[in-house]
Design a protein around this motif. Structure first.
Motif, PDB file in Angstrom:
ATOM      1  N   GLY A 113       0.790  -1.225   0.000  1.00 34.77           N
ATOM      2  CA  GLY A 113       0.000   0.000   0.000  1.00 34.77           C
ATOM      3  C   GLY A 113       0.821   1.273   0.000  1.00 34.77           C
ATOM      4  O   GLY A 113       0.270   2.371   0.020  1.00 34.77           O
ATOM      5  N   GLU A 114       2.147   1.159  -0.038  1.00 36.14           N
ATOM      6  CA  GLU A 114       2.982   2.357  -0.014  1.00 36.14           C
ATOM      7  C   GLU A 114       2.867   3.157  -1.315  1.00 36.14           C
ATOM      8  O   GLU A 114       2.963   4.374  -1.320  1.00 36.14           O
ATOM      9  N   VAL A 115       2.713   2.463  -2.442  1.00 32.35           N
ATOM     10  CA  VAL A 115       2.609   3.109  -3.741  1.00 32.35           C
ATOM     11  C   VAL A 115       1.311   2.663  -4.403  1.00 32.35           C
ATOM     12  O   VAL A 115       1.044   1.467  -4.507  1.00 32.35           O
ATOM     13  N   ALA A 116       0.508   3.623  -4.854  1.00 27.95           N
ATOM     14  CA  ALA A 116      -0.758   3.288  -5.507  1.00 27.95           C
ATOM     15  C   ALA A 116      -0.486   2.529  -6.799  1.00 27.95           C
ATOM     16  O   ALA A 116       0.439   2.852  -7.558  1.00 27.95           O
ATOM     17  N   VAL A 117      -1.320   1.526  -7.071  1.00 28.10           N
ATOM     18  CA  VAL A 117      -1.069   0.617  -8.184  1.00 28.10           C
ATOM     19  C   VAL A 117      -1.085   1.340  -9.517  1.00 28.10           C
ATOM     20  O   VAL A 117      -0.307   1.016 -10.427  1.00 28.10           O
ATOM     21  N   GLY A 118      -1.931   2.357  -9.672  1.00 35.85           N
ATOM     22  CA  GLY A 118      -1.994   3.072 -10.938  1.00 35.85           C
ATOM     23  C   GLY A 118      -0.690   3.762 -11.274  1.00 35.85           C
ATOM     24  O   GLY A 118      -0.264   3.816 -12.436  1.00 35.85           O
ATOM     25  N   LYS A 119      -0.025   4.286 -10.259  1.00 34.69           N
ATOM     26  CA  LYS A 119       1.231   5.000 -10.471  1.00 34.69           C
ATOM     27  C   LYS A 119       2.376   4.035 -10.774  1.00 34.69           C
ATOM     28  O   LYS A 119       3.202   4.289 -11.650  1.00 34.69           O
ATOM     29  N   LEU A 120       2.416   2.938 -10.038  1.00 28.82           N
ATOM     30  CA  LEU A 120       3.460   1.947 -10.266  1.00 28.82           C
ATOM     31  C   LEU A 120       3.322   1.347 -11.658  1.00 28.82           C
ATOM     32  O   LEU A 120       4.320   1.130 -12.360  1.00 28.82           O
ATOM     33  N   ALA A 121       2.073   1.104 -12.090  1.00 27.40           N
ATOM     34  CA  ALA A 121       1.841   0.568 -13.427  1.00 27.40           C
ATOM     35  C   ALA A 121       2.363   1.527 -14.495  1.00 27.40           C
ATOM     36  O   ALA A 121       2.931   1.093 -15.506  1.00 27.40           O
ATOM     37  N   GLN A 122       2.197   2.827 -14.270  1.00 25.10           N
ATOM     38  CA  GLN A 122       2.707   3.809 -15.232  1.00 25.10           C
ATOM     39  C   GLN A 122       4.223   3.703 -15.370  1.00 25.10           C
ATOM     40  O   GLN A 122       4.747   3.624 -16.479  1.00 25.10           O
ATOM     41  N   ALA A 123       4.916   3.721 -14.251  1.00 21.53           N
ATOM     42  CA  ALA A 123       6.376   3.682 -14.293  1.00 21.53           C
ATOM     43  C   ALA A 123       6.865   2.434 -15.024  1.00 21.53           C
ATOM     44  O   ALA A 123       7.804   2.494 -15.829  1.00 21.53           O
ATOM     45  N   MET A 124       6.214   1.314 -14.756  1.00 24.45           N
ATOM     46  CA  MET A 124       6.624   0.068 -15.397  1.00 24.45           C
ATOM     47  C   MET A 124       6.302   0.089 -16.884  1.00 24.45           C
ATOM     48  O   MET A 124       7.096  -0.377 -17.714  1.00 24.45           O
ATOM     49  N   ALA A 125       5.146   0.646 -17.243  1.00 24.79           N
ATOM     50  CA  ALA A 125       4.772   0.714 -18.658  1.00 24.79           C
ATOM     51  C   ALA A 125       5.753   1.575 -19.449  1.00 24.79           C
ATOM     52  O   ALA A 125       6.075   1.265 -20.600  1.00 24.79           O
ATOM     53  N   TYR A 126       6.239   2.646 -18.838  1.00 16.74           N
ATOM     54  CA  TYR A 126       7.188   3.528 -19.518  1.00 16.74           C
ATOM     55  C   TYR A 126       8.596   2.941 -19.581  1.00 16.74           C
ATOM     56  O   TYR A 126       9.478   3.526 -20.200  1.00 16.74           O
ATOM     57  N   ASN A 322      -4.817  12.998 -10.765  1.00 19.95           N
ATOM     58  CA  ASN A 322      -6.040  12.371 -11.253  1.00 19.95           C
ATOM     59  C   ASN A 322      -6.456  11.200 -10.373  1.00 19.95           C
ATOM     60  O   ASN A 322      -5.613  10.472  -9.846  1.00 19.95           O
ATOM     61  N   GLY A 323      -7.760  10.994 -10.232  1.00 16.56           N
ATOM     62  CA  GLY A 323      -8.274   9.916  -9.411  1.00 16.56           C
ATOM     63  C   GLY A 323      -7.893   8.532  -9.897  1.00 16.56           C
ATOM     64  O   GLY A 323      -7.828   7.576  -9.103  1.00 16.56           O
ATOM     65  N   LEU A 324      -7.625   8.389 -11.181  1.00 17.12           N
ATOM     66  CA  LEU A 324      -7.245   7.082 -11.714  1.00 17.12           C
ATOM     67  C   LEU A 324      -5.849   6.673 -11.282  1.00 17.12           C
ATOM     68  O   LEU A 324      -5.434   5.536 -11.521  1.00 17.12           O
ATOM     69  N   LYS A 325      -5.118   7.580 -10.639  1.00 15.37           N
ATOM     70  CA  LYS A 325      -3.830   7.216 -10.056  1.00 15.37           C
ATOM     71  C   LYS A 325      -3.997   6.188  -8.943  1.00 15.37           C
ATOM     72  O   LYS A 325      -3.103   5.399  -8.666  1.00 15.37           O
ATOM     73  N   ASP A 326      -5.124   6.257  -8.262  1.00 24.61           N
ATOM     74  CA  ASP A 326      -5.350   5.398  -7.090  1.00 24.61           C
ATOM     75  C   ASP A 326      -6.792   4.892  -7.100  1.00 24.61           C
ATOM     76  O   ASP A 326      -7.592   5.233  -6.231  1.00 24.61           O
ATOM     77  N   PRO A 327      -7.159   4.082  -8.109  1.00 21.89           N
ATOM     78  CA  PRO A 327      -8.553   3.641  -8.233  1.00 21.89           C
ATOM     79  C   PRO A 327      -9.013   2.748  -7.099  1.00 21.89           C
ATOM     80  O   PRO A 327     -10.208   2.652  -6.830  1.00 21.89           O
ATOM     81  N   SER A 328      -8.098   2.106  -6.400  1.00 21.32           N
ATOM     82  CA  SER A 328      -8.495   1.205  -5.319  1.00 21.32           C
ATOM     83  C   SER A 328      -9.183   1.948  -4.182  1.00 21.32           C
ATOM     84  O   SER A 328     -10.018   1.391  -3.480  1.00 21.32           O
ATOM     85  N   THR A 329      -8.825   3.224  -3.995  1.00 27.48           N
ATOM     86  CA  THR A 329      -9.490   4.002  -2.947  1.00 27.48           C
ATOM     87  C   THR A 329     -10.959   4.166  -3.262  1.00 27.48           C
ATOM     88  O   THR A 329     -11.815   4.035  -2.385  1.00 27.48           O
ATOM     89  N   ALA A 330     -11.273   4.461  -4.513  1.00 24.39           N
ATOM     90  CA  ALA A 330     -12.676   4.582  -4.901  1.00 24.39           C
ATOM     91  C   ALA A 330     -13.395   3.254  -4.725  1.00 24.39           C
ATOM     92  O   ALA A 330     -14.523   3.197  -4.234  1.00 24.39           O
ATOM     93  N   GLU A 331     -12.713   2.172  -5.093  1.00 24.35           N
ATOM     94  CA  GLU A 331     -13.322   0.853  -4.968  1.00 24.35           C
ATOM     95  C   GLU A 331     -13.618   0.520  -3.510  1.00 24.35           C
ATOM     96  O   GLU A 331     -14.674  -0.022  -3.183  1.00 24.35           O
ATOM     97  N   ARG A 332     -12.687   0.880  -2.613  1.00 19.65           N
ATOM     98  CA  ARG A 332     -12.853   0.538  -1.200  1.00 19.65           C
ATOM     99  C   ARG A 332     -13.793   1.489  -0.477  1.00 19.65           C
ATOM    100  O   ARG A 332     -14.543   1.087   0.404  1.00 19.65           O
ATOM    101  N   ARG A 333     -13.729   2.769  -0.832  1.00 13.26           N
ATOM    102  CA  ARG A 333     -14.358   3.794  -0.013  1.00 13.26           C
ATOM    103  C   ARG A 333     -15.635   4.394  -0.569  1.00 13.26           C
ATOM    104  O   ARG A 333     -16.392   5.017   0.174  1.00 13.26           O
ATOM    105  N   ALA A 334     -15.868   4.294  -1.849  1.00 13.26           N
ATOM    106  CA  ALA A 334     -17.031   4.973  -2.417  1.00 13.26           C
ATOM    107  C   ALA A 334     -18.348   4.318  -2.022  1.00 13.26           C
ATOM    108  O   ALA A 334     -19.413   4.899  -2.171  1.00 13.26           O
ATOM    109  N   ARG A 335     -18.278   3.074  -1.539  1.00 14.32           N
ATOM    110  CA  ARG A 335     -19.448   2.377  -1.012  1.00 14.32           C
ATOM    111  C   ARG A 335     -20.589   2.289  -2.037  1.00 14.32           C
ATOM    112  O   ARG A 335     -21.746   2.525  -1.744  1.00 14.32           O
TER     113      ARG A 335
END
Length: 359
Positions: A113-126, A322-335
Protein backbone atom coordinates in the motif's frame (compact mmCIF):
# COMPACT_ATOMS: atom_id res chain seq x y z
CA UNK A 1 2.16 27.72 -27.49
CA UNK A 2 3.02 25.35 -30.31
CA UNK A 3 1.30 22.04 -30.91
CA UNK A 4 3.61 20.23 -28.48
CA UNK A 5 4.37 23.27 -26.34
CA UNK A 6 4.70 23.20 -22.59
CA UNK A 7 5.87 25.28 -19.68
CA UNK A 8 9.37 26.02 -21.01
CA UNK A 9 8.04 27.49 -24.24
CA UNK A 10 5.32 29.47 -22.49
CA UNK A 11 7.35 30.84 -19.55
CA UNK A 12 10.90 30.79 -20.89
CA UNK A 13 11.67 34.33 -19.70
CA UNK A 14 10.95 33.33 -16.09
CA UNK A 15 12.90 30.06 -16.13
CA UNK A 16 16.64 29.28 -15.85
CA UNK A 17 17.05 28.26 -19.49
CA UNK A 18 19.82 29.10 -21.93
CA UNK A 19 20.27 28.83 -25.66
CA UNK A 20 21.58 25.30 -25.01
CA UNK A 21 18.55 24.15 -23.01
CA UNK A 22 16.44 21.68 -25.05
CA UNK A 23 12.77 22.53 -25.44
CA UNK A 24 11.50 19.53 -23.47
CA UNK A 25 7.72 19.29 -23.69
CA UNK A 26 4.83 16.88 -23.57
CA UNK A 27 2.11 19.53 -23.42
CA UNK A 28 2.43 19.94 -19.66
CA UNK A 29 0.87 22.96 -17.98
CA UNK A 30 -2.06 25.10 -19.07
CA UNK A 31 -4.33 23.01 -16.83
CA UNK A 32 -8.00 23.91 -16.26
CA UNK A 33 -9.31 26.16 -13.51
CA UNK A 34 -12.79 24.85 -12.71
CA UNK A 35 -15.20 27.08 -10.80
CA UNK A 36 -16.90 25.36 -7.87
CA UNK A 37 -20.69 25.08 -8.09
CA UNK A 38 -21.26 23.55 -4.65
CA UNK A 39 -18.44 23.71 -2.11
CA UNK A 40 -17.47 27.33 -2.74
CA UNK A 41 -20.99 28.79 -2.41
CA UNK A 42 -21.59 26.67 0.70
CA UNK A 43 -18.47 28.14 2.34
CA UNK A 44 -19.37 31.67 1.30
CA UNK A 45 -16.39 32.13 -1.01
CA UNK A 46 -16.54 34.87 -3.61
CA UNK A 47 -15.14 32.23 -5.96
CA UNK A 48 -13.54 28.84 -5.42
CA UNK A 49 -11.54 27.27 -8.23
CA UNK A 50 -10.07 23.81 -8.56
CA UNK A 51 -6.86 23.76 -10.59
CA UNK A 52 -6.84 20.33 -12.21
CA UNK A 53 -3.21 19.31 -12.31
CA UNK A 54 -4.33 15.77 -13.05
CA UNK A 55 -4.77 16.98 -16.64
CA UNK A 56 -1.00 17.00 -17.13
CA UNK A 57 0.43 14.29 -19.44
CA UNK A 58 1.08 11.66 -16.77
CA UNK A 59 -1.83 12.73 -14.59
CA UNK A 60 -0.16 14.87 -11.92
CA UNK A 61 1.53 18.19 -11.20
CA UNK A 62 4.92 16.46 -11.26
CA UNK A 63 5.16 16.91 -15.03
CA UNK A 64 5.81 20.65 -14.66
CA UNK A 65 8.95 20.17 -12.63
CA UNK A 66 10.01 17.10 -14.56
CA UNK A 67 10.03 18.99 -17.86
CA UNK A 68 12.56 21.45 -16.43
CA UNK A 69 14.60 18.77 -14.64
CA UNK A 70 14.87 16.68 -17.81
CA UNK A 71 15.73 19.71 -19.95
CA UNK A 72 18.62 20.65 -17.67
CA UNK A 73 19.75 17.00 -17.41
CA UNK A 74 19.94 16.79 -21.19
CA UNK A 75 21.78 20.09 -21.31
CA UNK A 76 24.42 18.56 -19.00
CA UNK A 77 24.69 15.46 -21.18
CA UNK A 78 23.08 13.06 -18.70
CA UNK A 79 22.23 9.55 -19.86
CA UNK A 80 20.47 8.26 -16.73
CA UNK A 81 18.04 9.68 -14.19
CA UNK A 82 17.04 8.44 -10.75
CA UNK A 83 14.32 9.28 -8.22
CA UNK A 84 12.63 8.07 -5.08
CA UNK A 85 8.88 8.11 -5.26
CA UNK A 86 5.56 7.27 -3.69
CA UNK A 87 4.25 7.08 -7.26
CA UNK A 88 3.69 10.32 -9.17
CA UNK A 89 7.34 11.32 -9.48
CA UNK A 90 8.22 7.86 -10.76
CA UNK A 91 5.48 7.99 -13.39
CA UNK A 92 6.56 11.41 -14.57
CA UNK A 93 10.29 10.65 -14.58
CA UNK A 94 9.71 7.41 -16.44
CA UNK A 95 7.55 9.08 -19.09
CA UNK A 96 9.91 11.97 -19.80
CA UNK A 97 12.87 9.63 -19.59
CA UNK A 98 11.33 7.36 -22.20
CA UNK A 99 10.53 10.27 -24.51
CA UNK A 100 14.04 11.72 -24.28
CA UNK A 101 15.99 8.44 -24.24
CA UNK A 102 17.18 8.61 -20.66
CA UNK A 103 17.41 5.41 -18.64
CA UNK A 104 15.19 5.82 -15.59
CA UNK A 105 15.74 4.14 -12.22
CA UNK A 106 13.04 4.44 -9.56
CA UNK A 107 13.30 3.52 -5.88
CA UNK A 108 9.95 3.00 -4.16
CA UNK A 109 9.10 1.99 -0.59
CA UNK A 110 8.37 -1.73 -0.54
CA UNK A 111 5.56 -1.91 2.02
CA UNK A 112 2.08 -3.00 1.00
CA UNK A 113 0.00 0.00 0.00
CA UNK A 114 2.98 2.36 -0.01
CA UNK A 115 2.61 3.11 -3.74
CA UNK A 116 -0.76 3.29 -5.51
CA UNK A 117 -1.07 0.62 -8.18
CA UNK A 118 -1.99 3.07 -10.94
CA UNK A 119 1.23 5.00 -10.47
CA UNK A 120 3.46 1.95 -10.27
CA UNK A 121 1.84 0.57 -13.43
CA UNK A 122 2.71 3.81 -15.23
CA UNK A 123 6.38 3.68 -14.29
CA UNK A 124 6.62 0.07 -15.40
CA UNK A 125 4.77 0.71 -18.66
CA UNK A 126 7.19 3.53 -19.52
CA UNK A 127 10.07 1.12 -19.04
CA UNK A 128 11.61 2.37 -15.81
CA UNK A 129 13.71 0.05 -13.69
CA UNK A 130 11.76 -0.13 -10.42
CA UNK A 131 13.60 -1.11 -7.24
CA UNK A 132 11.63 -1.66 -4.03
CA UNK A 133 13.40 -0.47 -0.89
CA UNK A 134 12.68 -2.28 2.36
CA UNK A 135 11.87 0.95 4.15
CA UNK A 136 9.98 4.22 3.88
CA UNK A 137 9.99 6.88 1.19
CA UNK A 138 12.42 8.86 3.32
CA UNK A 139 14.86 5.92 3.24
CA UNK A 140 14.48 5.68 -0.54
CA UNK A 141 15.14 9.42 -0.93
CA UNK A 142 18.27 9.17 1.19
CA UNK A 143 19.55 6.37 -1.02
CA UNK A 144 18.97 8.16 -4.33
CA UNK A 145 20.63 11.31 -3.00
CA UNK A 146 23.67 9.28 -2.03
CA UNK A 147 23.65 7.38 -5.33
CA UNK A 148 23.50 10.56 -7.43
CA UNK A 149 26.45 11.99 -5.48
CA UNK A 150 28.59 8.92 -6.18
CA UNK A 151 27.44 7.75 -9.61
CA UNK A 152 27.02 9.32 -13.03
CA UNK A 153 23.27 9.74 -12.72
CA UNK A 154 20.97 12.75 -12.47
CA UNK A 155 18.65 13.07 -9.48
CA UNK A 156 15.19 14.35 -10.48
CA UNK A 157 13.42 14.50 -7.12
CA UNK A 158 12.16 17.87 -5.88
CA UNK A 159 15.51 18.44 -4.13
CA UNK A 160 16.65 19.21 -7.68
CA UNK A 161 16.06 22.99 -7.90
CA UNK A 162 14.95 22.70 -11.52
CA UNK A 163 11.90 20.79 -10.35
CA UNK A 164 10.85 23.77 -8.23
CA UNK A 165 11.44 26.09 -11.18
CA UNK A 166 9.07 24.08 -13.35
CA UNK A 167 6.41 23.68 -10.70
CA UNK A 168 6.27 27.43 -10.00
CA UNK A 169 4.61 27.88 -13.41
CA UNK A 170 1.36 26.68 -11.85
CA UNK A 171 1.27 29.97 -9.92
CA UNK A 172 1.91 31.92 -13.12
CA UNK A 173 -1.07 30.24 -14.77
CA UNK A 174 -3.38 31.03 -11.87
CA UNK A 175 -2.50 34.74 -12.08
CA UNK A 176 -2.79 34.68 -15.87
CA UNK A 177 -6.27 33.14 -15.60
CA UNK A 178 -7.61 35.25 -12.71
CA UNK A 179 -5.83 38.53 -13.49
CA UNK A 180 -4.27 38.51 -10.02
CA UNK A 181 -3.33 36.16 -7.20
CA UNK A 182 -6.17 34.56 -5.24
CA UNK A 183 -6.71 35.49 -1.60
CA UNK A 184 -5.94 31.93 -0.51
CA UNK A 185 -4.06 29.06 -2.15
CA UNK A 186 -4.86 25.64 -0.65
CA UNK A 187 -2.41 22.86 -1.43
CA UNK A 188 -1.47 19.38 -0.16
CA UNK A 189 1.92 19.10 1.53
CA UNK A 190 3.98 15.93 1.33
CA UNK A 191 7.62 16.46 0.42
CA UNK A 192 6.73 20.20 0.47
CA UNK A 193 8.23 21.06 -2.92
CA UNK A 194 4.92 22.21 -4.40
CA UNK A 195 4.01 24.76 -1.73
CA UNK A 196 7.58 26.04 -2.03
CA UNK A 197 7.30 26.30 -5.82
CA UNK A 198 3.91 28.01 -5.88
CA UNK A 199 5.05 30.64 -3.40
CA UNK A 200 8.16 31.25 -5.51
CA UNK A 201 5.99 31.69 -8.59
CA UNK A 202 3.55 34.09 -6.96
CA UNK A 203 6.41 36.20 -5.60
CA UNK A 204 8.19 36.36 -8.94
CA UNK A 205 5.03 37.47 -10.77
CA UNK A 206 4.38 40.05 -8.05
CA UNK A 207 7.94 41.38 -8.31
CA UNK A 208 7.51 42.10 -12.04
CA UNK A 209 4.02 43.59 -11.48
CA UNK A 210 2.18 40.73 -13.18
CA UNK A 211 0.21 40.40 -9.92
CA UNK A 212 -0.92 43.16 -7.58
CA UNK A 213 -1.29 40.95 -4.51
CA UNK A 214 0.12 37.82 -2.92
CA UNK A 215 -1.98 34.92 -1.59
CA UNK A 216 -1.94 33.33 1.83
CA UNK A 217 -0.45 29.86 1.40
CA UNK A 218 -2.55 27.21 3.12
CA UNK A 219 -0.81 23.85 3.19
CA UNK A 220 -2.33 20.63 4.48
CA UNK A 221 -0.70 17.42 5.62
CA UNK A 222 -2.41 14.17 6.59
CA UNK A 223 -2.63 13.72 10.37
CA UNK A 224 -0.64 10.49 10.27
CA UNK A 225 2.07 12.09 8.14
CA UNK A 226 2.32 15.62 9.51
CA UNK A 227 5.93 16.27 10.49
CA UNK A 228 5.77 20.00 9.77
CA UNK A 229 2.64 20.37 11.91
CA UNK A 230 4.21 18.33 14.72
CA UNK A 231 7.56 20.03 14.42
CA UNK A 232 9.51 16.78 14.16
CA UNK A 233 9.99 13.95 11.64
CA UNK A 234 7.50 11.09 11.65
CA UNK A 235 9.38 7.80 11.50
CA UNK A 236 6.45 5.70 10.27
CA UNK A 237 3.97 7.97 8.48
CA UNK A 238 0.50 6.48 8.01
CA UNK A 239 -2.28 7.83 5.79
CA UNK A 240 -4.56 6.67 3.02
CA UNK A 241 -3.18 9.58 0.96
CA UNK A 242 -0.06 7.78 -0.29
CA UNK A 243 1.27 10.74 -2.28
CA UNK A 244 1.78 12.74 0.93
CA UNK A 245 2.82 9.81 3.15
CA UNK A 246 6.19 11.40 3.89
CA UNK A 247 7.73 11.69 7.33
CA UNK A 248 10.66 14.05 6.70
CA UNK A 249 9.97 16.47 3.82
CA UNK A 250 12.94 17.47 1.69
CA UNK A 251 11.59 21.02 1.31
CA UNK A 252 10.62 21.45 4.97
CA UNK A 253 12.46 24.75 5.55
CA UNK A 254 11.32 26.43 2.29
CA UNK A 255 7.73 25.39 3.10
CA UNK A 256 8.00 27.16 6.45
CA UNK A 257 9.27 30.24 4.62
CA UNK A 258 6.28 30.11 2.26
CA UNK A 259 3.93 29.77 5.22
CA UNK A 260 5.48 32.58 7.24
CA UNK A 261 6.12 35.08 4.44
CA UNK A 262 2.55 34.72 3.20
CA UNK A 263 0.92 34.85 6.64
CA UNK A 264 -0.40 31.40 5.84
CA UNK A 265 -0.54 28.12 7.72
CA UNK A 266 0.29 24.44 7.46
CA UNK A 267 -2.27 22.28 9.24
CA UNK A 268 -3.29 18.63 9.41
CA UNK A 269 -6.45 16.93 8.18
CA UNK A 270 -7.60 13.44 9.12
CA UNK A 271 -7.99 10.56 6.70
CA UNK A 272 -11.75 10.73 7.29
CA UNK A 273 -11.75 14.40 6.32
CA UNK A 274 -9.68 13.60 3.23
CA UNK A 275 -12.08 10.86 2.13
CA UNK A 276 -15.11 13.05 2.81
CA UNK A 277 -13.60 15.75 0.59
CA UNK A 278 -12.60 13.14 -2.01
CA UNK A 279 -16.18 11.89 -2.30
CA UNK A 280 -17.64 15.39 -2.11
CA UNK A 281 -15.47 16.58 -4.98
CA UNK A 282 -16.52 13.65 -7.14
CA UNK A 283 -20.21 13.66 -6.30
CA UNK A 284 -20.98 17.37 -6.17
CA UNK A 285 -18.32 18.91 -8.41
CA UNK A 286 -17.56 16.12 -10.89
CA UNK A 287 -13.87 16.24 -9.97
CA UNK A 288 -12.22 12.84 -9.50
CA UNK A 289 -8.84 13.17 -7.80
CA UNK A 290 -6.43 10.99 -5.92
CA UNK A 291 -6.82 11.12 -2.11
CA UNK A 292 -3.79 13.34 -1.50
CA UNK A 293 -5.30 15.97 -3.79
CA UNK A 294 -8.44 16.05 -1.69
CA UNK A 295 -6.34 17.19 1.29
CA UNK A 296 -6.41 20.71 -0.16
CA UNK A 297 -10.22 20.73 -0.15
CA UNK A 298 -10.46 18.99 3.24
CA UNK A 299 -8.20 21.71 4.58
CA UNK A 300 -10.26 24.45 2.98
CA UNK A 301 -13.41 23.11 4.62
CA UNK A 302 -11.58 23.09 7.96
CA UNK A 303 -10.40 26.71 7.74
CA UNK A 304 -13.49 28.34 9.30
CA UNK A 305 -12.96 26.22 12.43
CA UNK A 306 -9.38 27.52 12.51
CA UNK A 307 -10.61 31.11 12.50
CA UNK A 308 -9.92 31.83 8.83
CA UNK A 309 -12.86 33.69 7.23
CA UNK A 310 -13.79 32.63 3.71
CA UNK A 311 -16.66 35.02 3.01
CA UNK A 312 -15.91 37.13 -0.03
CA UNK A 313 -12.57 35.41 -0.68
CA UNK A 314 -11.22 34.09 -3.96
CA UNK A 315 -9.69 30.69 -3.31
CA UNK A 316 -7.80 28.19 -5.46
CA UNK A 317 -7.38 24.55 -4.43
CA UNK A 318 -4.62 22.65 -6.21
CA UNK A 319 -5.93 19.24 -7.29
CA UNK A 320 -2.55 17.61 -7.68
CA UNK A 321 -3.38 14.27 -9.31
CA UNK A 322 -6.04 12.37 -11.25
CA UNK A 323 -8.27 9.92 -9.41
CA UNK A 324 -7.25 7.08 -11.71
CA UNK A 325 -3.83 7.22 -10.06
CA UNK A 326 -5.35 5.40 -7.09
CA UNK A 327 -8.55 3.64 -8.23
CA UNK A 328 -8.50 1.21 -5.32
CA UNK A 329 -9.49 4.00 -2.95
CA UNK A 330 -12.68 4.58 -4.90
CA UNK A 331 -13.32 0.85 -4.97
CA UNK A 332 -12.85 0.54 -1.20
CA UNK A 333 -14.36 3.79 -0.01
CA UNK A 334 -17.03 4.97 -2.42
CA UNK A 335 -19.45 2.38 -1.01
CA UNK A 336 -21.22 1.81 -4.31
CA UNK A 337 -23.41 -1.28 -4.19
CA UNK A 338 -24.21 -2.86 -7.52
CA UNK A 339 -27.85 -3.66 -8.16
CA UNK A 340 -28.54 -6.68 -10.35
CA UNK A 341 -31.51 -7.08 -12.65
CA UNK A 342 -32.65 -9.46 -15.35
CA UNK A 343 -32.22 -8.14 -18.92
CA UNK A 344 -35.91 -7.26 -19.21
CA UNK A 345 -37.19 -3.69 -19.58
CA UNK A 346 -40.12 -4.22 -17.20
CA UNK A 347 -37.70 -5.31 -14.47
CA UNK A 348 -35.48 -2.27 -15.08
CA UNK A 349 -38.50 0.07 -14.97
CA UNK A 350 -39.67 -1.52 -11.74
CA UNK A 351 -36.23 -0.96 -10.26
CA UNK A 352 -35.75 2.66 -11.27
CA UNK A 353 -39.36 3.87 -11.26
CA UNK A 354 -42.04 4.68 -13.79
CA UNK A 355 -40.85 6.22 -17.06
CA UNK A 356 -41.20 9.97 -17.54
CA UNK A 357 -44.07 10.83 -19.87
CA UNK A 358 -42.87 13.10 -22.65
CA UNK A 359 -45.34 15.58 -24.19
Amino acid sequence: MGATGGIIERYRQYLPVTARTPLVAMGEGNTPMVLSRSIGPELGCKALYFKLEGCNPTGSFKDRGMAMAIAKALEKGAKRIICASTGNTSASAAAYGARYELRCIVLVPAGAGEVAVGKLAQAMAYGARVIAVKGSFDAALRLVREASARLDIELVNSVNPNRIEGQKTGAFEIVDDLGDSPDLLCIPVGNAGNITAYWKGFKEYWQVAKARNLPRMMGFQAEGAAPIVRGEPVELPVTIASAIRIGNPASWKPALVARDESNGMIEAVSDDQIIDAYLRLARSEGVFCEPASAASVAGLMKLPSLGVPLAGKTVVCIITGNGLKDPSTAERRARVDFEFVEPVLDRVEALIGAPVTRI
